[in-house]
Design an enzyme around this catalytic site. Structure first.
Site, PDB file in Angstrom:
ATOM      1  N   ALA A  34      -2.556   3.517  -6.547  1.00  0.00           N
ATOM      2  CA  ALA A  34      -3.223   4.180  -5.427  1.00  0.00           C
ATOM      3  C   ALA A  34      -2.227   4.641  -4.370  1.00  0.00           C
ATOM      4  O   ALA A  34      -2.207   5.811  -3.967  1.00  0.00           O
ATOM      5  CB  ALA A  34      -4.266   3.243  -4.817  1.00  0.00           C
ATOM      6  N   ASP A  55       6.834   3.463 -12.902  1.00  0.00           N
ATOM      7  CA  ASP A  55       5.641   2.648 -13.114  1.00  0.00           C
ATOM      8  C   ASP A  55       5.623   2.172 -14.565  1.00  0.00           C
ATOM      9  O   ASP A  55       6.061   2.882 -15.471  1.00  0.00           O
ATOM     10  CB  ASP A  55       4.364   3.431 -12.810  1.00  0.00           C
ATOM     11  CG  ASP A  55       3.146   2.533 -12.693  1.00  0.00           C
ATOM     12  OD1 ASP A  55       2.787   2.156 -11.562  1.00  0.00           O
ATOM     13  OD2 ASP A  55       2.555   2.194 -13.740  1.00  0.00           O
ATOM     14  N   PHE A 127       4.389  -9.202  -5.331  1.00  0.00           N
ATOM     15  CA  PHE A 127       5.415  -9.575  -4.357  1.00  0.00           C
ATOM     16  C   PHE A 127       6.781  -9.809  -4.979  1.00  0.00           C
ATOM     17  O   PHE A 127       7.802  -9.669  -4.309  1.00  0.00           O
ATOM     18  CB  PHE A 127       4.973 -10.810  -3.565  1.00  0.00           C
ATOM     19  CG  PHE A 127       4.622 -10.460  -2.151  1.00  0.00           C
ATOM     20  CD1 PHE A 127       5.597 -10.395  -1.174  1.00  0.00           C
ATOM     21  CD2 PHE A 127       3.326 -10.139  -1.804  1.00  0.00           C
ATOM     22  CE1 PHE A 127       5.286 -10.036   0.124  1.00  0.00           C
ATOM     23  CE2 PHE A 127       2.991  -9.780  -0.514  1.00  0.00           C
ATOM     24  CZ  PHE A 127       3.982  -9.733   0.453  1.00  0.00           C
ATOM     25  N   CYS A 169      12.814 -12.137   6.319  1.00  0.00           N
ATOM     26  CA  CYS A 169      12.747 -12.636   7.705  1.00  0.00           C
ATOM     27  C   CYS A 169      11.290 -12.746   8.162  1.00  0.00           C
ATOM     28  O   CYS A 169      10.883 -13.759   8.757  1.00  0.00           O
ATOM     29  CB  CYS A 169      13.477 -11.684   8.648  1.00  0.00           C
ATOM     30  SG  CYS A 169      15.247 -11.512   8.388  1.00  0.00           S
ATOM     31  N   CYS A 181      -6.437  -7.398  -5.326  1.00  0.00           N
ATOM     32  CA  CYS A 181      -7.469  -6.414  -5.639  1.00  0.00           C
ATOM     33  C   CYS A 181      -8.447  -6.905  -6.700  1.00  0.00           C
ATOM     34  O   CYS A 181      -9.552  -6.383  -6.816  1.00  0.00           O
ATOM     35  CB  CYS A 181      -6.832  -5.097  -6.072  1.00  0.00           C
ATOM     36  SG  CYS A 181      -5.591  -5.272  -7.359  1.00  0.00           S
TER      37      CYS A 181
END
Length: 339
Positions: A34, A55, A127, A169, A181
């Site tokens: 998206a 991707d 992440f 940080c 999601c």
């Protein structure tokens, strides 16, 4: 005379000189979901000179609700996202040099891509990859723009090496994780809001208007009508392993790279080979046909459906195992059918 960018050039902070600077720049987008598709379209329409999109996935029906470059035909044929995106973007602006890379954004590749770019835009869904981007950004000295959204919530922050706090940080003080999601869903207005913040900052960087950068972390909920802007300058940590005085770039270490992962929003697991390989999809197709099940192949990947599971194999050796979130089960299926 082509007046394609005339309205953008009338905007005084850009002008004709800024437009030329945009054309001379190279942006790397990690992720073609998206955020990635919307960011890519905005940059291509703005006249970026070169765009590299990375991707690991292909287009599925659930993507069409919010991933704006894709069509039903792309989903039906399981076209890799970057290929479908490049085709659409080329139709929008054929003067842009678009590089489409069907790969997982692992450490070695990311560092190589980043060294050639002027800016990195985060459009990933996990992440681990963001932390690798964060380390690579500091190591090669290329700015990056963090962005994420889930449900009706979005967040964005611009990170400039040697000037701003990095993501490591901020993570010590500001909680950035939580819902995903697949647990909270996502609506398109949240996506567009994040992209608006990311691309506004991107254009400032591309034209060299550093003084106009926001320098704050912004978060918002478009459904609850909430908007927050946080000054995070004081969070810069001299002991940070990524941007501090004694840097170790912890997420660039080989042992910190995940080889198997549950994909966000999917009942699926990705398995990445421990060493680089190149799959012969035609030979694999013949092998799997003899094992039963349904085999479908296009120039980029092979889909093998058996019982309640489906394995999608890419040329670079990666495999998506659909129908499970159990990594152990996914590995068992991988070894059973692919050796």
């Amino acid at each position: 005379m082509n007046n394609r960018y005339s309205r953008q050039e009338l905007f005084s902070p850009i002008g004709k000189e800024g437009q030329q600077r945009i054309y001379n720049k190279h942006v790397l987008i990690i992720g073609a979901g998206a955020l990635g598709t919307a960011s890519a379209e905005a940059l291509v329409r703005a006249g970026i000179g070169k765009l590299t999109i990375v991707d690991r996935d292909y287009v599925e029906w659930s993507n069409l609700q919010r991933q704006q470059l894709y069509t039903e035909n792309d989903a039906h044929n399981r076209i890799p996202k970057v290929i479908a995106a490049k085709n659409r973007l080329t139709d929008i602006n054929s003067t842009v040099d678009i590089e489409a890379i069907i790969e997982d954004a692992s450490v070695l590749e990311l560092e190589t891509w980043a060294e050639k770019a002027n800016l990195i835009i985060d459009a990933t869904d996990n992440f681990e990859t963001r932390m690798i981007i964060n380390d690579v950004s500091q190591k090669v000295g290329v700015p990056w723009i963090y962005g994420a959204c889930v449900g009706s919530y979005g967040i964005s922050y611009t990170i400039i090496p040697e000037k701003t706090p990095c993501l490591s940080c901020i993570l010590e003080t500001v909680p950035l994780g939580g819902l995903t999601c697949d647990t909270a869903g996502i609506i398109n207005p949240a996506v567009n809001m994040v992209v608006s913040h990311q691309i506004s900052e991107a254009l400032k960087i591309l034209v060299g208007d550093w003084d106009s950068l926001r320098n704050k972390l912004v978060s918002f909920d478009v459904w609850k009508n909430q908007y927050t802007s946080i000054n995070v300058d004081k969070l810069k940590n001299e002991d940070c392993p990524t941007c501090g005085i004694k840097r170790s770039y912890p997420f660039l270490s080989f042992e910190n790279q995940t080889k198997s992962a549950v994909l966000c929003g999917r009942d699926s697991v990705q398995i990445r080979p421990s060493v680089p390989v190149v799959r012969n999809l035609e030979a694999l197709e013949n092998l799997l046909i003899n094992q039963g099940g349904i085999v479908q192949r296009n120039p980029y990947l092979l889909s093998y459906s058996v019982d309640t599971h489906r394995l999608v194999i890419f040329k670079d050796g990666r495999v998506l195992v659909h129908g499970t979130k159990d990594i152990t089960e996914a590995k068992s299926l991988y070894h059973k059918y692919l050796g």
